[in-house]
Design an enzyme around this catalytic site. Structure first.
Site, PDB file in Angstrom:
ATOM      1  N   TYR A 210      -1.668  -0.625  10.310  1.00  0.00           N
ATOM      2  CA  TYR A 210      -1.841  -0.962   8.900  1.00  0.00           C
ATOM      3  C   TYR A 210      -0.581  -0.607   8.107  1.00  0.00           C
ATOM      4  O   TYR A 210      -0.094  -1.407   7.298  1.00  0.00           O
ATOM      5  CB  TYR A 210      -3.053  -0.206   8.344  1.00  0.00           C
ATOM      6  CG  TYR A 210      -3.390  -0.534   6.904  1.00  0.00           C
ATOM      7  CD1 TYR A 210      -4.109  -1.674   6.574  1.00  0.00           C
ATOM      8  CD2 TYR A 210      -3.006   0.318   5.867  1.00  0.00           C
ATOM      9  CE1 TYR A 210      -4.428  -1.970   5.258  1.00  0.00           C
ATOM     10  CE2 TYR A 210      -3.325   0.038   4.545  1.00  0.00           C
ATOM     11  CZ  TYR A 210      -4.039  -1.110   4.248  1.00  0.00           C
ATOM     12  OH  TYR A 210      -4.348  -1.396   2.939  1.00  0.00           O
TER      13      TYR A 210
ATOM     14  N   SER B 281       0.857  -1.178   0.000  1.00  0.00           N
ATOM     15  CA  SER B 281       0.000   0.000   0.000  1.00  0.00           C
ATOM     16  C   SER B 281       0.893   1.227   0.000  1.00  0.00           C
ATOM     17  O   SER B 281       2.069   1.152   0.391  1.00  0.00           O
ATOM     18  CB  SER B 281      -0.888   0.005   1.249  1.00  0.00           C
ATOM     19  OG  SER B 281      -1.485   1.277   1.465  1.00  0.00           O
TER      20      SER B 281
END
Length: 250
Positions: A151, A138
C-alpha cells in the site's frame, strides 16, 4: 460558487472522499461525474447529490473502461474542467504473505487507476484551455508503518506520478496531490472495527495516535481537494499536501 458551470470527473465517487468532494462541488455550483466500480451505486449517489450529476461504472485499473467513462462524461456535459482520482482500496499484512496477483492488483488500482484517469482527462482539459487534476496518496507515501509495504509503495508511486505529470500538463492544466492521514471513510471503517471491536472504540484508538487526538473526516479532505481543483490554487502545481492532523510532524 467556485465551480459554477464546471464539470468534475471523480473516480471512487460513490463513497468516502470522492462523494464528499462531489457534494461540495455541487454545493458550489458545479456538476460531477461519479465513477465507481459499482455503477449502480454511483448512479444512485448521483441522484442523491442532485445538481445534474451522473454515475458511471468502471474499473479504474482497466484503461479501456476509464477511457469509456471519460468519453461518456464529455458526451453528457461537453467538457471536463477538473478531475479527482480517488478510487482505491486498503489491504495490509506482512510482505511474505502477498502473492504477485494481490500485489499487482494494489498497483493496478492505485497507480494504474490514477495513471489512466490522468491519461484520458488531460487531453480533454488541454483542448478546453484550462483544468486541474488532483490525485490521492496517503501519509503512507511519506512515512513507514508496520505491514504496509504494498500500500505504501503504491501511494508513493502516486506522488511520483503527480510530479512527473506536472510538466506535461502545463501550462493549461495543474496537477496536485492530497495525502490523507487517518480519515473516517467506508474504506477505513472495517479497519477500525477490527482494531477496537466496534466503530466507536476503533475510532478512539486510531485517533489517539494523532496529535489533534481525532481522525479526519471525508469533508475535511474534500475541502483540501476543492482548494486544488479551484482557482484558489491557480499558481500551485506539482505539490503534495498532507492532511493528517499533525501525524507526520515528528
Amino acid at each position: 460558487m467556485r465551480f459554477e458551470n464546471q464539470v468534475i470527473f471523480i473516480t471512487g465517487g460513490a463513497s468516502g472522499i470522492g462523494r464528499a468532494t462531489a457534494e461540495r462541488v455541487v454545493a458550489e455550483g458545479g456538476r460531477a461525474a461519479l465513477i465507481d466500480l459499482d455503477g449502480e451505486r454511483a448512479a444512485q449517489v448521483a441522484v442523491e447529490i442532485g445538481g445534474g450529476c451522473i454515475g458511471l461504472g468502471a474499473n479504474v485499473g482497466d484503461d479501456d473502461q476509464v477511457a469509456a467513462a471519460v468519453q461518456a462524461t464529455v458526451k453528457a456535459f461537453g467538457r471536463i474542467d477538473g478531475a479527482l482520482a480517488a478510487a482505491g482500496h486498503a489491504e495490509f499484512g506482512p510482505t511474505a504473505e502477498w502473492d504477485s496477483e494481490r500485489f499487482m492488483r494494489m498497483l493496478s488500482v492505485h497507480v494504474g487507476g490514477t495513471f489512466y484517469t490522468c491519461k484520458h482527462v488531460l487531453p480533454v482539459m488541454k483542448a478546453g484551455g484550462k483544468g486541474a487534476i488532483v490525485t490521492i496518496a496517503s501519509t503512507a507515501a511519506v512515512m513507514a508503518n508496520n505491514n504496509n509495504v504494498p500500500y505504501g509503495a503504491a501511494k508513493a508511486g502516486i506522488t511520483g506520478l503527480t510530479r512527473q505529470l506536472t510538466f506535461e500538463a502545463l501550462p493549461e492544466v495543474r496537477v496536485n496531490c492530497v495525502a490523507p492521514g487517518r480519515t473516517i471513510t467506508g474504506m477505513t471503517t472495517p479497519l477500525m472495527v477490527a482494531r477496537g471491536g466496534d466503530l466507536e472504540k476503533g475510532e478512539e484508538i486510531f485517533g489517539a495516535a494523532i496529535p489533534m487526538k481525532r481522525m479526519g473526516t471525508a469533508d475535511e479532505l474534500a475541502a483540501a481537494i476543492c482548494f486544488f481543483l479551484s482557482d484558489d490554487s491557480s499558481f500551485i502545481t506539482g505539490q503534495t499536501l498532507v492532511v493528517d492532523g499533525g501525524e507526520t510532524i515528528a
